[in-house]
Design an enzyme around this catalytic site. Sequence first.
Site, PDB file in Angstrom:
ATOM      1  N   GLU A 286       4.701  -2.788  -9.191  1.00  0.00           N
ATOM      2  CA  GLU A 286       5.073  -4.097  -9.742  1.00  0.00           C
ATOM      3  C   GLU A 286       4.411  -4.319 -11.098  1.00  0.00           C
ATOM      4  O   GLU A 286       5.054  -4.790 -12.045  1.00  0.00           O
ATOM      5  CB  GLU A 286       4.650  -5.174  -8.755  1.00  0.00           C
TER       6      GLU A 286
ATOM      7  N   LYS B 269       1.408  -1.573   0.625  1.00  0.00           N
ATOM      8  CA  LYS B 269       1.540  -2.784  -0.187  1.00  0.00           C
ATOM      9  C   LYS B 269       0.767  -2.645  -1.501  1.00  0.00           C
ATOM     10  O   LYS B 269       1.201  -3.148  -2.547  1.00  0.00           O
ATOM     11  CB  LYS B 269       1.030  -3.999   0.588  1.00  0.00           C
TER      12      LYS B 269
END
Length: 296
Positions: free
Chosen positions: A153, A146
């Site tokens: 991102e 993650k």
Amino acid sequence: MPGMHIGMIGLGRMGGNMVRRLLRDGHEVSVFNRSAAAIQPFLDAGASGATDLPTFVKSLPAPRAVWLMIPAAAVDKLIADLAPLLSRDDILIDGGNSYYRDDVDRAQRLAASGIHYVDCGTSGGVWGLERGYLHCGPSGAGHFVKMIHNGIEYGVMAAYAEGLNVLRHAGVGKKGHAVDAETTPLRDPQYFQYEFDLADVTEVWRRGSVIASWLLDLTAGALAKSPQLEDFSGKVSDSGEGRWTVLAAIESGVPAHVLTASLYERFDSRGEADFQNRVLSAMRFAFGGHLEKKGV
């Protein structure tokens, strides 16, 4: 097939939406918050709840499963309060954005009491994802994956923002320009005569282009609502994952140019470069008498 019974601590945007989806799909959920007002909407939706941890833990059947959806900085304190109330074979799930190294240490500490600690990287923002999960490996693996997801991102968001900013300034040739020693001349203003509707551009880009994505969908929606984005100051936060991604790249000897630059861009957006820029101005003035241009 009967549903599960899970406890949820952290009723913000993501945690709250997870509770609603679990209830919608027929599962039992016990929620915790020290504020009765905070848990009331979830009680109204069919959850059970408590404003103290002992009552919350007692509301769950053994072996218990407790999901934490809270800021990374608050996890250790909550675990210190919660762990003594749990029993062997209970499961504690951290679904937030903790540092994967903290997960390795927590899992080891909790294992001594027979408590299973699971780090779960949860994506989808406030919208949440309906499907998809992956067991990534031993303790820390979920949040490591993650962490890299969020580092990517940062880079993707920065690329969209920079590209759109170039488009926004494509009409610079229509503007007047100072003629002085402190201003780089625009040699060919005739090539910068464009006024693009960025809402229209992003809308067409998101419809099957090679850079289409959910992030672009959200950007197109924001620009359609407010072409100048007046509701935002441009001071962009970073919650940790981008920094940890860059640290992992450094420690493993992996180049991560884009991800690192996107993190530094966030620092810059918050004014963290102001002093170094003043140093630059001071040096230019000292060696060449260059004065800062006012109002620029």
